[in-house]
Design an enzyme around this catalytic site. Structure first.
Site, PDB file in Angstrom:
ATOM      1  N   GLY A 202      -5.486  -7.420   8.406  1.00 43.36           N
ATOM      2  CA  GLY A 202      -6.268  -6.582   7.918  1.00 43.36           C
ATOM      3  C   GLY A 202      -5.609  -5.576   6.757  1.00 43.36           C
ATOM      4  O   GLY A 202      -6.498  -5.015   5.988  1.00 43.36           O
ATOM      5  N   GLU A 329      -7.673   6.406   3.178  1.00 48.24           N
ATOM      6  CA  GLU A 329      -6.875   6.459   2.044  1.00 48.24           C
ATOM      7  C   GLU A 329      -7.399   5.461   0.780  1.00 48.24           C
ATOM      8  O   GLU A 329      -6.645   4.612   0.496  1.00 48.24           O
ATOM      9  CB  GLU A 329      -5.614   5.647   2.769  1.00 48.24           C
ATOM     10  CG  GLU A 329      -4.848   6.446   3.662  1.00 48.24           C
ATOM     11  CD  GLU A 329      -3.482   5.936   4.014  1.00 48.24           C
ATOM     12  OE1 GLU A 329      -2.428   6.382   3.313  1.00 48.24           O
ATOM     13  OE2 GLU A 329      -3.383   4.841   4.740  1.00 48.24           O
ATOM     14  N   GLU A 345      -2.972   7.437  -3.916  1.00 52.70           N
ATOM     15  CA  GLU A 345      -1.951   7.061  -3.411  1.00 52.70           C
ATOM     16  C   GLU A 345      -0.856   6.363  -4.599  1.00 52.70           C
ATOM     17  O   GLU A 345      -1.359   5.653  -5.204  1.00 52.70           O
ATOM     18  CB  GLU A 345      -1.932   6.317  -2.329  1.00 52.70           C
ATOM     19  CG  GLU A 345      -0.638   5.929  -1.690  1.00 52.70           C
ATOM     20  CD  GLU A 345      -0.800   4.995  -0.259  1.00 52.70           C
ATOM     21  OE1 GLU A 345      -1.827   4.754   0.336  1.00 52.70           O
ATOM     22  OE2 GLU A 345       0.202   4.130  -0.163  1.00 52.70           O
ATOM     23  N   CYS A 413       5.856   4.071   2.552  1.00 53.72           N
ATOM     24  CA  CYS A 413       5.461   2.834   1.755  1.00 53.72           C
ATOM     25  C   CYS A 413       5.624   3.071   0.280  1.00 53.72           C
ATOM     26  O   CYS A 413       6.001   2.087  -0.458  1.00 53.72           O
ATOM     27  CB  CYS A 413       3.864   2.350   1.778  1.00 53.72           C
ATOM     28  SG  CYS A 413       2.791   3.904   1.716  1.00 53.72           S
TER      29      CYS A 413
HETATM   30 ZN   LIG Z   1       2.255   4.331  -0.488  1.00 55.72          ZN
END
Ligand SMILES: [Zn+2]
Length: 648
Positions: A202, A329, A345, A413
């Site tokens: 995914g 996102e 992001e 992340c």
């Molecule tokens: Zn990130």
């Protein structure tokens, strides 16, 4: 140390002279007034900080033999607890950053620490090769049950990238052996055979990692597995429907509503618009170019060219940020680019850089480099504080004063993604082909290139991004004839080029935004570029509603912003007349040394309004000084409002 010239990327691609290979960062020295202090902070503060966060949150210990998850954990998405199913990827990205740092600035303590972490990871590997802390300890009965949501292959991809980075940096095979066993196991689980799963992740990531593993090991099956994952994506009957039914779930209840979220709504060759989660998109498209580069995967380059065109003409912020909405996102609709709520992001802008660099290997075209540079100097660089230990996840273009960098996130992340990009920054500066030496980015230092089998060293001298003068000294081992390509950035309206002090005409030498100079190069020849950096007022496309009646300031590759601490009036009251003169001045003591832009704006006057909320004539205005700083540097002083787009 491993001979980094032995890898495909540094061979100058003898098999395909049309390809442009990046010059590995181990062959590049950065000695630059702008970047060197930032890279030093990355080594000395950011990388240790991320390790400490991984340690304190339990991510390192989670690989240990006696580790037990927090018993409070009841649901997969209770991210406030510990652990989370993508924990392994954070450690892997830290390892990758640390290894790149070891390759250019060896540090025995860091080397030992890396070895310790790798030893922990190695002992966590199952006998069959499987390696994932979440599905080992928290949820062992659900291995490979939900590729759509559960980040298993994503974590595997980052671990593979770490294994390759460790091998490349140190020559040690400890982690490489672990990830090869894991990849071999995954290769057995997934594939076209009847007894295999016909799935794919995914969250793309393993696809590009497997190509790296193929280059590091020469094992064709890793390339084939990457190809399988990319080609299987979006086919009908849809694998994510199938696995949902196998779990007893109704696919129609998928929270994201449709598979655009993970770019699996169609087979990849049928996709024409950038949609869904922005980081997923960038990692997938990067892998598609990796495969296109192998020459035997048709159509992928053309698809990516179309997707690139769509992204950069309809869905990209002026800062190079991408992905509008926090809901997915990711991407929404064309020209939907609000400023204060911009998601943008950090990882997505970094992913854009990964994709652009790969596209440049097929087509030395400044449209890719311009976006790469825009993202690097603006949306990416804004994500890290001047102390190197605070980070933006979202990079909005306006703030009411409440958006600040954080030391860590529940989903962290972005910080290790920044660290791995910066510790390998050298890899984005130069490229080489059989016939040409190429300079993509202007950063002072030295690159050791291989052009048609000859070593060519390029020495750059520049005060970029503050000044547009660049001197490139060309030092081939022997005098030799080859092409030198230098990018004329898209923001530059009139460039000047000299070779050994003599003007060179750009006419007939400009291709795809690069000037190409072919001659018999003698060691010590100097090419000088003049890239004037006037202050530009940018307007937005009329369909970007959020920016109408406003301008953004740009100088060279940098986008500017207003910050409240430089102004007495609230920023929303400031109006910059189109006739107002603006001047740029380097301030060595401000924000690590930046060029600030100053001028006189007008401020809307609130005197005389008393209790009126509305009235039939506009507010009076009075002149007021205005100061703009580079966007990347905002939120490093007193907290307050910020805006990129200024009323005019
Ligand atoms: Zn990130």
């Amino acid at each position: 140390m491993i001979d980094t010239n032995s890898t495909e990327n540094n061979r100058g691609d003898a098999q395909n002279p049309a390809l442009f290979s990046p010059v590995q960062f181990t062959q590049v020295t950065i000695d630059d007034a702008f970047w060197s202090p930032k890279l030093q902070i990355n080594r000395e503060r950011t990388i240790p900080h991320i390790y400490q966060q991984c340690l304190e949150t339990g991510r390192i210990d989670a690989f240990g033999p006696n580790w037990q998850p927090d018993p409070e954990i009841t649901t997969r998405l209770s991210w406030g607890g510990t652990p989370v199913m993508f924990w392994d990827s954070d450690v892997a990205k830290w390892l990758e950053a640390a290894c790149y740092s070891l390759a250019t600035h060896f540090d025995p303590q860091l080397d030992t620490l890396v070895d310790e972490v790798i030893a922990g990871i190695a002992q966590a590997q199952h006998a069959d090769g499987y390696l994932n802390t979440w599905f080992t300890t928290v949820d062992p009965q659900n291995r490979w049950k939900n590729l759509r949501d559960w980040h298993e292959l994503y974590c595997a991809g980052h671990m593979i990238e770490a294994g390759v980075a460790h091998y490349r940096a140190t020559g040690k095979q400890t982690l490489l052996d672990v990830v090869c066993r894991y990849a071999d196991y995954i290769d057995g689980i997934f594939g076209p055979e009847l007894d295999q799963k016909h799935g794919y992740p995914g969250h793309p990531e393993i696809e590009l990692a497997l190509v790296k593993l193929y280059h590091a090991t020469g094992q064709q099956r890793y390339l084939e597995l990457s190809r399988y994952f990319v080609n299987e994506r979006g086919r009908q009957p849809h694998y994510f429907d199938h696995e949902a039914q196998e779990r007893g779930d109704d696919p129609a209840t998928f929270w994201a509503k449709n598979y655009e979220y993970s770019q699996s709504h169609q087979p990849v060759r049928e996709q024409q618009e950038v949609v869904g989660h922005a980081v997923r998109a960038m990692y997938l498209y990067s892998a598609m170019i990796d495969l296109a580069r192998k020459n035997d995967e048709t159509g992928l380059q053309e698809v990516c060219e179309q997707l690139w065109q769509h992204l950069t003409t309809k869905r990209m912020y002026v800062t190079g940020g991408i992905g509008t909405s926090n809901q997915n996102e990711g991407f929404t609709s064309d020209y939907d680019l609000p400023n204060e709520s911009a998601y943008a992001e950090t990882c997505a802008a970094i992913g854009l850089i990964f994709w652009a660099q790969r596209l440049l290997q097929l087509d030395c075209n400044r449209r890719y480099t311009d976006a790469l540079e825009l993202a690097l100097y603006n949306s990416v660089l804004s994500a890290i504080s001047s102390d190197g230990q605070h980070f933006f996840y979202e990079n909005p273009l306006a703030s009411n004063g409440h958006h600040h960098r954080q030391p860590w996130f529940v989903c962290p992340c972005c910080p290790p993604n920044l660290a791995r990009l910066f510790s390998s920054l050298g890899e984005y500066i130069y490229a080489q082909s059989q016939t040409d030496a190429i300079v993509h980015l202007y950063i002072q230092g030295t690159g050791r290139l291989s052009v048609g089998g000859q070593v060519v060293t390029l020495h750059q001298e520049t005060d970029y991004p503050w000044e547009g003068k660049v001197a490139v000294r060309v030092v081939p081992e022997q005098p030799g004839t080859f092409g030198l390509r230098l990018r004329i950035p898209g923001w530059c309206r009139s460039a000047g080029v000299q070779v050994n002090g003599e003007d060179i005409s750009l006419t007939n030498r400009l291709a795809h935004g690069y000037i190409r100079i072919e001659r018999l190069w003698q060691p010590g020849d100097v090419v000088t570029l003049e890239l004037p950096m006037p202050i530009e007022r940018l307007s937005a496309h009329p369909d970007i509603q959020a920016d109408q009646g406003q301008i953004a300031l740009q100088r060279g590759p940098l986008i500017y912003c207003l910050e409240q601490c430089d102004h007495a009036q609230p920023l929303h009251r400031l109006v910059l007349p189109s006739t107002a003169a603006l001047t740029g001045q380097f301030e060595p003591e401000l924000l690590g040394g930046v060029v600030v832009l100053r001028g006189t704006a007008t401020s809307l006057d609130t005197s005389g309004w008393k209790d009126a909320l509305y009235r039939p004539h506009p507010p009076a205005v009075h002149p007021t000084p205005i100061t703009a700083i580079p966007y990347y540097a905002w939120d490093n002083r007193a907290p307050g409002a910020m805006r990129v787009w200024i009323q005019t």
